[in-house]
Write a protein that holds these residues in place. Structure first.
Motif, PDB file in Angstrom:
ATOM      1  N   UNK A  72       0.804  -1.226   0.000  1.00  0.00           N
ATOM      2  CA  UNK A  72       0.000   0.000   0.000  1.00  0.00           C
ATOM      3  C   UNK A  72       0.838   1.279   0.000  1.00  0.00           C
ATOM      4  N   UNK A  73       2.042   1.230   0.526  1.00  0.00           N
ATOM      5  CA  UNK A  73       2.847   2.457   0.575  1.00  0.00           C
ATOM      6  C   UNK A  73       3.221   2.978  -0.815  1.00  0.00           C
ATOM      7  N   UNK A  74       3.081   2.121  -1.842  1.00  0.00           N
ATOM      8  CA  UNK A  74       3.404   2.531  -3.205  1.00  0.00           C
ATOM      9  C   UNK A  74       2.165   2.871  -4.039  1.00  0.00           C
ATOM     10  N   UNK A  75       0.978   2.793  -3.427  1.00  0.00           N
ATOM     11  CA  UNK A  75      -0.258   3.035  -4.174  1.00  0.00           C
ATOM     12  C   UNK A  75      -0.668   4.505  -4.056  1.00  0.00           C
ATOM     13  N   UNK A 144      -5.437   3.405 -10.457  1.00  0.00           N
ATOM     14  CA  UNK A 144      -4.413   3.841  -9.502  1.00  0.00           C
ATOM     15  C   UNK A 144      -3.061   3.830 -10.195  1.00  0.00           C
ATOM     16  N   UNK A 145      -2.096   4.424  -9.539  1.00  0.00           N
ATOM     17  CA  UNK A 145      -0.706   4.376  -9.969  1.00  0.00           C
ATOM     18  C   UNK A 145       0.081   3.641  -8.891  1.00  0.00           C
ATOM     19  N   UNK A 146       0.904   2.703  -9.313  1.00  0.00           N
ATOM     20  CA  UNK A 146       1.745   1.950  -8.383  1.00  0.00           C
ATOM     21  C   UNK A 146       3.177   2.379  -8.634  1.00  0.00           C
ATOM     22  N   UNK A 147       3.800   2.991  -7.637  1.00  0.00           N
ATOM     23  CA  UNK A 147       5.103   3.618  -7.804  1.00  0.00           C
ATOM     24  C   UNK A 147       6.264   2.704  -7.420  1.00  0.00           C
ATOM     25  N   UNK A 148       6.139   1.445  -7.796  1.00  0.00           N
ATOM     26  CA  UNK A 148       7.215   0.486  -7.587  1.00  0.00           C
ATOM     27  C   UNK A 148       7.063  -0.626  -8.623  1.00  0.00           C
TER      28      UNK A 148
END
Length: 161
Positions: A72-75, A144-148
């Protein structure tokens, strides 16, 4: 919840080996700082929600990913939230109900205060503030955007489009 990432069929071999990497995605972002644009975009729709025009008419696959397998920290909300906010399509004075729903507020007064607060934020602060409403954005806008990176073992199915 099932999420989908649409990509070119020809990318499947490298994805099976390396997974999905944010380094392969174009920096065509609406994020205010433009650096957060390196992301993997996921949609609740199997054919995507915001497919770039250059992908139309190509051989594509939709990679199915279980939301619960992601950290979740990357969402974040999809970067379209910034375009919508800056163009007063989302979170504006005439639509306090939307602000109340997104930020779990009870009264119009709280929504007005939140709107004033949002307008006072820098771009970096706005990114942090909007990060907290990714689940609302997914439900309402579908992406959503996933930043990993996403390893291949998190891909539960491949759909040929």
């Amino acid at each position: 919840m099932k999420l989908y990432h649409v990509t070119y069929k020809k990318n499947l071999e490298s994805i099976k080996k390396d997974g999905l990497s944010i380094d392969y995605h174009l920096l065509n972002s609406n994020y205010p700082d433009q650096t957060s644009g390196k992301a993997i975009y996921l949609s609740k729709y199997i054919k995507g929600n915001n497919l770039p025009i250059h992908m139309h008419g190509k051989e594509l696959v939709s990679l199915e990913i279980d939301l619960m397998s992601l950290d979740e920290k990357f969402i974040h909300p999809d970067d379209g939230i910034y375009w919508a906010y800056n163009n007063e399509v989302m979170f504006h004075e005439e639509d306090l109900d939307e602000i109340k729903e997104a930020f779990n507020l009870k009264t119009d007064s709280e929504a007005e205060d939140k709107l004033n607060y949002l307008e006072s934020l820098t771009d970096d602060e706005l990114i942090k503030e909007f990060k907290n409403i990714w689940n609302w954005y997914l439900a309402s806008e579908g992406e959503i955007a996933y930043l990993d990176n996403i390893s291949f073992d998190k891909i539960v199915d491949i759909h040929y489009l």
